[in-house]
Design a protein around this motif. Structure first.
Motif, PDB file in Angstrom:
ATOM      1  N   SER A  29      31.651  33.474  50.354  1.00 51.78           N
ATOM      2  CA  SER A  29      30.744  34.503  49.847  1.00 51.78           C
ATOM      3  C   SER A  29      30.936  34.714  48.350  1.00 51.78           C
ATOM      4  N   TRP A  30      32.206  34.725  47.917  1.00 56.25           N
ATOM      5  CA  TRP A  30      32.477  34.924  46.481  1.00 56.25           C
ATOM      6  C   TRP A  30      31.980  33.745  45.657  1.00 56.25           C
ATOM      7  N   ASN A  57      42.945  34.301  46.125  1.00 52.38           N
ATOM      8  CA  ASN A  57      43.591  35.092  45.065  1.00 52.38           C
ATOM      9  C   ASN A  57      42.661  35.276  43.874  1.00 52.38           C
ATOM     10  N   LEU A  58      41.974  34.188  43.482  1.00 52.48           N
ATOM     11  CA  LEU A  58      41.021  34.302  42.378  1.00 52.48           C
ATOM     12  C   LEU A  58      39.897  35.271  42.716  1.00 52.48           C
ATOM     13  N   ALA A  59      39.419  35.200  43.951  1.00 51.03           N
ATOM     14  CA  ALA A  59      38.338  36.098  44.362  1.00 51.03           C
ATOM     15  C   ALA A  59      38.795  37.549  44.328  1.00 51.03           C
ATOM     16  N   GLN A  63      37.095  40.212  41.902  1.00 47.45           N
ATOM     17  CA  GLN A  63      36.454  41.413  42.440  1.00 47.45           C
ATOM     18  C   GLN A  63      37.068  42.678  41.849  1.00 47.45           C
ATOM     19  N   ALA A  64      38.412  42.667  41.684  1.00 45.74           N
ATOM     20  CA  ALA A  64      39.056  43.840  41.081  1.00 45.74           C
ATOM     21  C   ALA A  64      38.594  44.023  39.638  1.00 45.74           C
ATOM     22  N   ASN A  65      38.519  42.912  38.884  1.00 41.65           N
ATOM     23  CA  ASN A  65      38.049  43.005  37.498  1.00 41.65           C
ATOM     24  C   ASN A  65      36.591  43.442  37.437  1.00 41.65           C
ATOM     25  N   THR A  66      35.780  42.913  38.358  1.00 42.90           N
ATOM     26  CA  THR A  66      34.366  43.302  38.384  1.00 42.90           C
ATOM     27  C   THR A  66      34.212  44.785  38.684  1.00 42.90           C
ATOM     28  N   GLN A  67      35.015  45.264  39.633  1.00 45.11           N
ATOM     29  CA  GLN A  67      34.953  46.686  39.970  1.00 45.11           C
ATOM     30  C   GLN A  67      35.390  47.544  38.783  1.00 45.11           C
ATOM     31  N   ALA A  68      36.469  47.115  38.098  1.00 45.03           N
ATOM     32  CA  ALA A  68      36.926  47.870  36.929  1.00 45.03           C
ATOM     33  C   ALA A  68      35.880  47.837  35.825  1.00 45.03           C
TER      34      ALA A  68
END
Length: 298
Positions: A29-30, A57-59, A63-68
């Motif tokens: 999905s990612w 791990n990359l996903a 996702q964490a960076n995208t959310q931030a």
């Protein structure tokens, strides 16, 4: 028991398989979302446990960076909306006061721009005099700190310059001394060679004298020499012997006179008895003198 173990292993395998499938689905999905955003298709590759773990791990990180980033972007959009609202309100106030930008002359616009630049430089967000004074005071404090720092740097620079001058002078002096020593080396080589030769001779003499000393020591030990027998003791004994000879000389002369005894037997007997008494007295005196001399020597 074996059935229980096999059942537990099968459940663990099913759980692990389900977990891997879930991670694979998340990774797919990612990847689809990322490549779709770039307008490209997801390339074909082999799904191995290692690749799935790395991509998962990359996903997660992405996702964490995208959310931030979304949170930061939302905050920035909110601030931009607030700034636009505040700008509209200020524009409305300026228009009501007749100070709209369109109504200002070019000089007025330039002065307003300068005023805005000064406000930005002083970090002033209002038109209060207190804010201006605080900003000016802060600039003055920073200026004072900079001047103090500059004075300290200048002082340190002067100290370093003084050290540098002293170091250069010392280096020049050392170079001059080195050149002088190099010139003196040639003049000192001949005396050094002579000293080396003399030193070798002295070392040889030292060995010779040590050998002679050992030989003399062996001779003295062989003849029974002791430290008590010294030159001073021998001189004292010789003087004492001379004194004894001086004291016994009259007695010896008297004894020699016995050779002149009379031919008469009776007179000779009397003379002999007299001489015996004198001899005994002389012998006793000699023993006393010898005893006293020996006691004095000890």
């Amino acid at each position: 028991m074996s059935d229980l173990i096999s059942g537990a292993d099968s459940r663990a395998a099913e759980t692990k398989t389900g977990f891997d499938n879930a991670r694979i689905a998340e990774v797919k999905s990612w990847l689809v979302s990322q490549f779709d955003a770039a307008g490209k298709d997801v390339p074909e590759f082999e799904y191995t446990p290692r690749s799935i773990s790395h991509l998962h791990n990359l996903a997660s990180i992405s996702q964490a960076n995208t959310q931030a980033a979304g949170i930061v972007a939302s905050d920035l959009r909110q601030k931009a909306a607030e700034y636009r609202s505040q700008a509209a309100r200020i524009r409305e106030i300026l228009e009501k006061a007749g100070l709209a930008q369109e109504s200002l002359t070019s000089n007025g616009v330039a002065l307003a721009q300068i005023l805005a630049n000064v406000a930005n430089f002083l970090n002033i967000r209002d038109t209060e005099l207190s804010s201006f004074l605080v900003a000016i005071g802060d600039i003055y404090l920073r200026k004072t700190a900079v001047e103090d720092k500059r004075a300290k740097v200048q002082k340190d620079s002067n100290v370093l310059l003084d050290y540098t001058r002293k170091a250069i002078a010392r280096l020049t002096y050392l170079k001059r001394i080195l050149a002088q020593l190099e010139d003196d080396v040639v003049a000192c080589e001949a005396p050094m060679d002579n000293w080396k030769t003399n030193l070798a001779i002295m070392v040889a003499k030292e060995r010779q004298y040590l050998q002679q000393y050992s030989n003399y020591q062996a001779v003295l030990n062989r003849v029974g020499y002791t430290p008590e027998i010294s030159h001073g003791v021998l001189v004292e004994m010789a003087e004492h012997k001379q004194e004894l000879e001086t004291k016994t000389k009259p007695i010896l002369d008297t004894l020699r006179s016995y050779q002149d005894l009379p031919p008469d037997k009776a007179l000779a007997a009397l003379a002999i008895e007299d001489k015996k008494r004198q001899f005994a007295a002389a012998e006793k005196y000699l023993e006393e003198v010898l005893h006293s001399a020996l006691a004095t020597t000890e």
